[in-house]
Design a protein around this motif. Structure first.
Motif, PDB file in Angstrom:
ATOM      1  N   GLU A  38       0.845  -1.193   0.000  1.00 48.82           N
ATOM      2  CA  GLU A  38       0.000   0.000   0.000  1.00 48.82           C
ATOM      3  C   GLU A  38       0.880   1.243   0.000  1.00 48.82           C
ATOM      4  O   GLU A  38       1.890   1.296   0.698  1.00 48.82           O
ATOM      5  CB  GLU A  38      -0.907   0.014   1.239  1.00 48.82           C
ATOM      6  N   PRO A  39       0.541   2.256  -0.768  1.00 47.71           N
ATOM      7  CA  PRO A  39       1.348   3.472  -0.787  1.00 47.71           C
ATOM      8  C   PRO A  39       1.330   4.175   0.566  1.00 47.71           C
ATOM      9  O   PRO A  39       0.311   4.163   1.273  1.00 47.71           O
ATOM     10  CB  PRO A  39       0.677   4.325  -1.868  1.00 47.71           C
ATOM     11  N   CYS A  40       2.445   4.775   0.921  1.00 49.15           N
ATOM     12  CA  CYS A  40       2.598   5.432   2.214  1.00 49.15           C
ATOM     13  C   CYS A  40       2.829   6.927   2.053  1.00 49.15           C
ATOM     14  O   CYS A  40       3.531   7.358   1.134  1.00 49.15           O
ATOM     15  CB  CYS A  40       3.804   4.869   2.966  1.00 49.15           C
ATOM     16  N   VAL A  41       2.240   7.709   2.952  1.00 48.52           N
ATOM     17  CA  VAL A  41       2.719   9.074   3.089  1.00 48.52           C
ATOM     18  C   VAL A  41       4.013   8.985   3.876  1.00 48.52           C
ATOM     19  O   VAL A  41       4.197   8.083   4.701  1.00 48.52           O
ATOM     20  CB  VAL A  41       1.704   9.991   3.791  1.00 48.52           C
ATOM     21  N   CYS A  42       4.935   9.882   3.617  1.00 50.57           N
ATOM     22  CA  CYS A  42       6.239   9.762   4.273  1.00 50.57           C
ATOM     23  C   CYS A  42       6.703  11.115   4.783  1.00 50.57           C
ATOM     24  O   CYS A  42       6.310  12.175   4.274  1.00 50.57           O
ATOM     25  CB  CYS A  42       7.278   9.182   3.313  1.00 50.57           C
ATOM     26  N   MET A  69       5.410   6.750  -0.937  1.00 51.57           N
ATOM     27  CA  MET A  69       6.602   5.919  -0.786  1.00 51.57           C
ATOM     28  C   MET A  69       6.160   4.475  -0.554  1.00 51.57           C
ATOM     29  O   MET A  69       5.180   4.220   0.149  1.00 51.57           O
ATOM     30  CB  MET A  69       7.474   6.410   0.372  1.00 51.57           C
ATOM     31  N   HIS A  70       6.883   3.547  -1.159  1.00 55.84           N
ATOM     32  CA  HIS A  70       6.583   2.130  -0.982  1.00 55.84           C
ATOM     33  C   HIS A  70       7.693   1.372  -0.260  1.00 55.84           C
ATOM     34  O   HIS A  70       7.419   0.338   0.372  1.00 55.84           O
ATOM     35  CB  HIS A  70       6.359   1.450  -2.345  1.00 55.84           C
ATOM     36  N   ALA A  71       8.924   1.821  -0.398  1.00 55.97           N
ATOM     37  CA  ALA A  71      10.028   0.993   0.092  1.00 55.97           C
ATOM     38  C   ALA A  71      11.247   1.828   0.447  1.00 55.97           C
ATOM     39  O   ALA A  71      11.409   2.962  -0.017  1.00 55.97           O
ATOM     40  CB  ALA A  71      10.416  -0.029  -0.986  1.00 55.97           C
ATOM     41  N   VAL A  72      12.082   1.225   1.258  1.00 59.04           N
ATOM     42  CA  VAL A  72      13.411   1.780   1.516  1.00 59.04           C
ATOM     43  C   VAL A  72      14.400   0.624   1.500  1.00 59.04           C
ATOM     44  O   VAL A  72      14.144  -0.446   2.056  1.00 59.04           O
ATOM     45  CB  VAL A  72      13.467   2.559   2.846  1.00 59.04           C
ATOM     46  N   VAL A  73      15.512   0.840   0.819  1.00 60.47           N
ATOM     47  CA  VAL A  73      16.596  -0.140   0.747  1.00 60.47           C
ATOM     48  C   VAL A  73      17.797   0.434   1.494  1.00 60.47           C
ATOM     49  O   VAL A  73      18.194   1.572   1.241  1.00 60.47           O
ATOM     50  CB  VAL A  73      16.996  -0.442  -0.706  1.00 60.47           C
ATOM     51  N   ILE A  74      18.352  -0.356   2.398  1.00 66.55           N
ATOM     52  CA  ILE A  74      19.478   0.117   3.204  1.00 66.55           C
ATOM     53  C   ILE A  74      20.655  -0.829   3.029  1.00 66.55           C
ATOM     54  O   ILE A  74      20.481  -2.051   3.031  1.00 66.55           O
ATOM     55  CB  ILE A  74      19.122   0.174   4.702  1.00 66.55           C
ATOM     56  N   ASN A  75      21.839  -0.248   2.864  1.00 68.96           N
ATOM     57  CA  ASN A  75      23.055  -1.080   2.874  1.00 68.96           C
ATOM     58  C   ASN A  75      24.006  -0.588   3.949  1.00 68.96           C
ATOM     59  O   ASN A  75      24.023   0.600   4.300  1.00 68.96           O
ATOM     60  CB  ASN A  75      23.766  -1.059   1.523  1.00 68.96           C
ATOM     61  N   SER A  76      24.776  -1.492   4.504  1.00 72.39           N
ATOM     62  CA  SER A  76      25.809  -1.135   5.469  1.00 72.39           C
ATOM     63  C   SER A  76      27.178  -1.465   4.873  1.00 72.39           C
ATOM     64  O   SER A  76      27.299  -2.251   3.941  1.00 72.39           O
ATOM     65  CB  SER A  76      25.616  -1.892   6.791  1.00 72.39           C
ATOM     66  N   GLY A  77      28.206  -0.807   5.398  1.00 73.28           N
ATOM     67  CA  GLY A  77      29.569  -1.062   4.953  1.00 73.28           C
ATOM     68  C   GLY A  77      30.158   0.075   4.154  1.00 73.28           C
ATOM     69  O   GLY A  77      31.308   0.455   4.351  1.00 73.28           O
ATOM     70  N   ILE A  78      29.380   0.656   3.242  1.00 69.81           N
ATOM     71  CA  ILE A  78      29.830   1.774   2.409  1.00 69.81           C
ATOM     72  C   ILE A  78      28.759   2.854   2.452  1.00 69.81           C
ATOM     73  O   ILE A  78      27.571   2.577   2.237  1.00 69.81           O
ATOM     74  CB  ILE A  78      30.100   1.329   0.956  1.00 69.81           C
ATOM     75  N   ALA A  79      29.180   4.101   2.710  1.00 68.72           N
ATOM     76  CA  ALA A  79      28.241   5.182   2.980  1.00 68.72           C
ATOM     77  C   ALA A  79      27.690   5.861   1.731  1.00 68.72           C
ATOM     78  O   ALA A  79      26.714   6.603   1.822  1.00 68.72           O
ATOM     79  CB  ALA A  79      28.907   6.240   3.860  1.00 68.72           C
ATOM     80  N   ASN A  80      28.312   5.665   0.584  1.00 74.80           N
ATOM     81  CA  ASN A  80      27.921   6.367  -0.633  1.00 74.80           C
ATOM     82  C   ASN A  80      27.917   7.877  -0.415  1.00 74.80           C
ATOM     83  O   ASN A  80      27.009   8.592  -0.841  1.00 74.80           O
ATOM     84  CB  ASN A  80      26.548   5.897  -1.143  1.00 74.80           C
ATOM     85  N   ALA A  81      28.936   8.367   0.262  1.00 79.09           N
ATOM     86  CA  ALA A  81      29.121   9.798   0.506  1.00 79.09           C
ATOM     87  C   ALA A  81      30.417  10.246  -0.149  1.00 79.09           C
ATOM     88  O   ALA A  81      31.403   9.498  -0.150  1.00 79.09           O
ATOM     89  CB  ALA A  81      29.154  10.088   2.005  1.00 79.09           C
TER      90      ALA A  81
END
Length: 407
Positions: A38-42, A69-81
């Motif tokens: 279901e779509p979310c307000v975020c 918003m429907h999803a969030v993907v999180i990775n650890s190890g590399i910050a992508n900064a």
């Protein structure tokens, strides 16, 4: 309000999964996916650091757009900064992999990263990870817990909580998970945190509630004085609880905000107590202050002082360090109005009374400060406002952990 088992999958309609994508770590899960069909307000809050990770800018755009918003993907190890265009391309590739696997718009997919700054993410591993996780999405409590473990870096424990409460005669659930152990300093929410709820609420009110609650929860913690490039808090609400949509700041809004405050404060304190190398949770409570701003400033200055943190580690009732931190905080006060106490489960002891040091039992002070949670309680006797900040002690292990973090 009742505390229940679970985290991001506790609310209706939310599923999670995790996997070993081998992005940097080779012996543990390092990607997580949280999804609502279901779509979310975020709503979201983000780092105030001028150097912002690519994922922060990606998520800011989604939150600002007002789209679902429907999803969030999180990775650890590399910050992508500090990764330039390649970093933004990684965000887009991750979101589009979710679009392909779960048939939701890629513009409804948030991304978050935590880890080493300045390294490029392996896009092929991110995309493969999304493919694996899309097939194992699960609404179970265990799936949410596994997701909370996959986003850890130097954290020693996973951090999650869920609560239920009544709105409009309906049972509403709010759950969350967070990570944070180092690079923690008050200035938004110095960590990653993801909240999910089945409440129905207008987006503007959700954002207002989140922004308000952050001020006295995540913004009141510090571990090392470093505000991260990646700080992100996202809250998703899919409306499946079936309550009448909250459209004004009435009783229902205040009930939700109270639950939100409880969850955020719980997660904030868990992060402070899990500071890199920490052995104690260090709390500063300052009461009877002239203004709320001064109360926040004073309490944060106390827990942020390296000398204060070292004294907490050494169980040294050196009250001068805490008074000194208050004095340079920028808040104006008369030291002759101040009373300062040490508190813990082992007792309470006043050591400074309205400008004058008190003789005290050093053995009693040591016993109080040996507890795993220690509070410096300060009564300013100048007003009616108060604030509480949380940090941790400063130990030898903090240096060891951060000396070889990249390698």
């Amino acid at each position: 309000m009742n505390i229940i088992e679970g985290g991001v999958t506790a609310a209706k309609g939310f599923a999670a999964s995790s996997c070993e994508a081998n992005i940097k770590y080779k012996d543990r899960t390092d990607m997580a996916l949280v999804f609502s069909k279901e779509p979310c307000v975020c709503a979201g809050t983000f780092t105030t650091n001028v150097v912002k990770a690519a994922c922060v800018k990606w998520d800011q755009k989604i939150v600002k757009s007002g789209d679902a918003m429907h999803a969030v993907v999180i990775n650890s190890g590399i910050a992508n900064a500090c990764t330039g265009k390649e970093g933004f391309d990684a965000c887009e590739a991750t979101a589009k992999a979710v679009e392909e696997s779960l048939k939701v718009p890629y513009t409804s997919v948030a991304v978050a990263s935590t880890g080493v700054i300045g390294m490029q993410l392996p896009v092929d591993k991110l995309v493969a990870g999304v493919g694996m996780m899309s097939k194992t999405l699960d609404e179970s409590i265990g799936a949410g817990t596994d997701a909370s473990k996959a986003i850890m870096t130097t954290d020693t424990v996973n951090k999650e909580i869920a609560v239920t409460f009544d709105i409009d005669g309906k049972n509403v659930t709010l759950g969350g998970m967070s990570k944070g152990s180092g690079m923690i300093h008050p200035n938004m929410c110095t960590m990653l945190a993801f909240l999910t709820t089945d409440i129905s609420i207008e987006k503007s009110l959700l954002q207002e509630a989140v922004s308000s609650v952050v001020e006295d929860s995540f913004n009141m913690i510090t571990v090392d004085g470093d505000t991260s490039t990646n700080d992100t808090l996202l809250c998703m609400a899919n409306g499946l609880a079936g309550n009448s949509c909250i459209k004004d700041k009435g009783k229902d809004y205040e009930t939700f905000k109270e639950a939100l405050s409880f969850v955020c404060t719980f997660l904030a304190k868990k992060m402070a107590s899990d500071g890199e190398g920490a052995t104690k949770l260090f709390e500063a409570k300052v009461v009877n202050v002239k203004s709320k701003a001064d109360a926040r400033t004073l309490s944060r200055s106390i827990v942020g002082s390296n000398l204060s943190k070292a004294a907490i580690y050494g169980c040294d009732a050196n009250f001068g360090r805490f008074l000194c931190a208050m004095g340079y905080s920028g808040a104006d006060f008369d030291q002759n109005d101040v009373e300062l106490f040490f508190e813990s489960k082992n007792g309470r002891l006043e050591v400074f009374h309205k400008g004058t040091p008190l003789e005290f039992d050093e053995d009693k002070a040591l016993h109080i400060m040996k507890a795993d949670e220690v509070t410096v309680f300060v009564d300013m006797h100048e007003g009616n406002e108060e604030a509480t900040a949380w940090g941790c002690d400063l130990t030898y292990d903090y240096v060891k952990i951060n000396a070889d973090y990249r390698s």
